[in-house]
Motif scaffolding. Sequence first.
Motif, PDB file in Angstrom:
ATOM      1  N   UNK A 116       0.848  -1.208   0.000  1.00 58.63           N
ATOM      2  CA  UNK A 116       0.000   0.000   0.000  1.00 58.63           C
ATOM      3  C   UNK A 116       0.875   1.246   0.000  1.00 58.63           C
ATOM      4  N   UNK A 117       1.932   1.225   0.796  1.00 59.59           N
ATOM      5  CA  UNK A 117       2.826   2.386   0.832  1.00 59.59           C
ATOM      6  C   UNK A 117       3.503   2.581  -0.521  1.00 59.59           C
ATOM      7  N   UNK A 118       3.918   1.481  -1.128  1.00 61.90           N
ATOM      8  CA  UNK A 118       4.543   1.564  -2.436  1.00 61.90           C
ATOM      9  C   UNK A 118       3.589   2.167  -3.469  1.00 61.90           C
ATOM     10  N   UNK A 120       1.226   4.277  -2.926  1.00 64.65           N
ATOM     11  CA  UNK A 120       1.153   5.718  -2.698  1.00 64.65           C
ATOM     12  C   UNK A 120       2.378   6.424  -3.276  1.00 64.65           C
TER      13      UNK A 120
END
Lengths: 203, 203
Positions: A116-118, A120
Motif C-alpha cells: 500500500x505504501x509503495x 502511494x
Amino acid sequence: MSRWQPNARERLADAALELFVEQGFASTTVPEITARAGLTTRTFFRHFADKREVLFDSGDSLPALARRIIAEAPPELSPIAVIAGGLDTVASEQFGGDIEHFRTRRAVIHADESLRERELRKMSALSEAISHGFRQRGLDELRATLVAHVTATVFSVAIGRWLDEDKPAPLSELLHDTLAVLRSVLDDLDASGSKAQARADSR
Amino acid sequence: MSRWQPNARERLADAALELFVEQGFASTTVPEITARAGLTTRTFFRHFADKREVLFDSGDSLPALARRIIAEAPPELSPIAVIAGGLDTVASEQFGGDIEHFRTRRAVIHADESLRERELRKMSALSEAISHGFRQRGLDELRATLVAHVTATVFSVAIGRWLDEDKPAPLSELLHDTLAVLRSVLDDLDASGSKAQARADSR
C-alpha cells in the motif's frame, strides 16, 4: 534465449498474481513464481527487479505517458483542459486489459501494508511527472503542483469506482465524471458564500 | 513517576530530532535519544511506540481534529465551506509551534524513504477521517472522498509553501490562498471551453 520464451513477462506476472492471491504476497518466493510459470529465475530477473515490481510494472510507465500527453498538448490549452483531454488516452493505453487483472492486483496490494505504501509512492511519482510537465510549459510551480494533485485524485478515485462497481461504466467515462464532480464540489463554496451573502443582504 | 519528569515527551522529541539531523534517522537508537534527553528508555516507551512515532506524533491527532471540526460545523454549510472554515483552527492548533521544528522534521522525513512512505500513509489517514466525517453528515461517498482528497492537497501544498519560503505568510493565510488557487485552476476548464466556443461561434 528469449525467442524461446514467448510472453515470458506476461506468464511470470500471471503466475505471480495467482500465487499472491493463493498464499499472500509476503510468503510467495521468486522460485515459486518461476516454477508456476515454467520459467527460470534468471528469466524472472531479466524482467523484474523483484517480486514487488511485478505489481508495479505498469505504474512505472504511467508517468512517462503523462509527460508525453502534456508535452504534445496544444499550447493554448489550460492545464486542466490538457488533463481532461488526456484522460481517454490513459484509460485506453494503461487500463485497456482485463478488469479482473486490475481487481486482483488491487486486492493483493490492499492486503499488504508495504505494498500500500509503495502504491502511494507510485502515485507520487505520477504527480511529480505531471507537475514537471506543466512547469516545462511555463506554468508556475504552485499551479503545476495543484494540477498534479488534482489529476492524481481524479485517477485514484475513478479507478476505485471502476474496480468497485459490479457493472462499471468505461473507465474513461468515470474519469470525466469524477473530474466534473470534483469541480462541482469546489464550486459549492461560491454557492454557500452567495447564500450567506443573500442572507446578509436581506437583513 | 511522571511528575518528576516535566516535559518528558517534549524533551525526548527534541533530543530525537537533534540526533536524526546529526547522524540520520536509521542510525539513531532509542538509548541514544534517552541519553541525550537525560531520561530512561522506559520513559521513552511510555510516550512513543518507537522512534518513528516521535516524528508522526502530532500527525496522529490531526484526523481527530478534522473529525471534530466536521461534526461541529453548522449543517447548512457545504462540505468545501466546512473545510474552508476549519483551516484556521487546524493552523493554530496543529502548527502553532516554532516553524523551525517543522522544517527540521520535514528534512528528516525527506531523507528517509520509509519515513516518506509513512508520511503519505498518515496523509491517507487524515483523508479517511475527513471522508468518514462527511459521510456521517449524509454526503454521498464519491463527494466525501473528493472533499477529503482536496483537503489533503490543500494542506500538503500550503504546508510546503510555509516551510519553503524565507519569510512565509502565516500558515492560515497560505491555506486559504492555496484553496483559492486550486479552485481557479479547476475553473480554467470553463475558460478554455468558452474560448474554444467563442472561436467556433466566430467562424
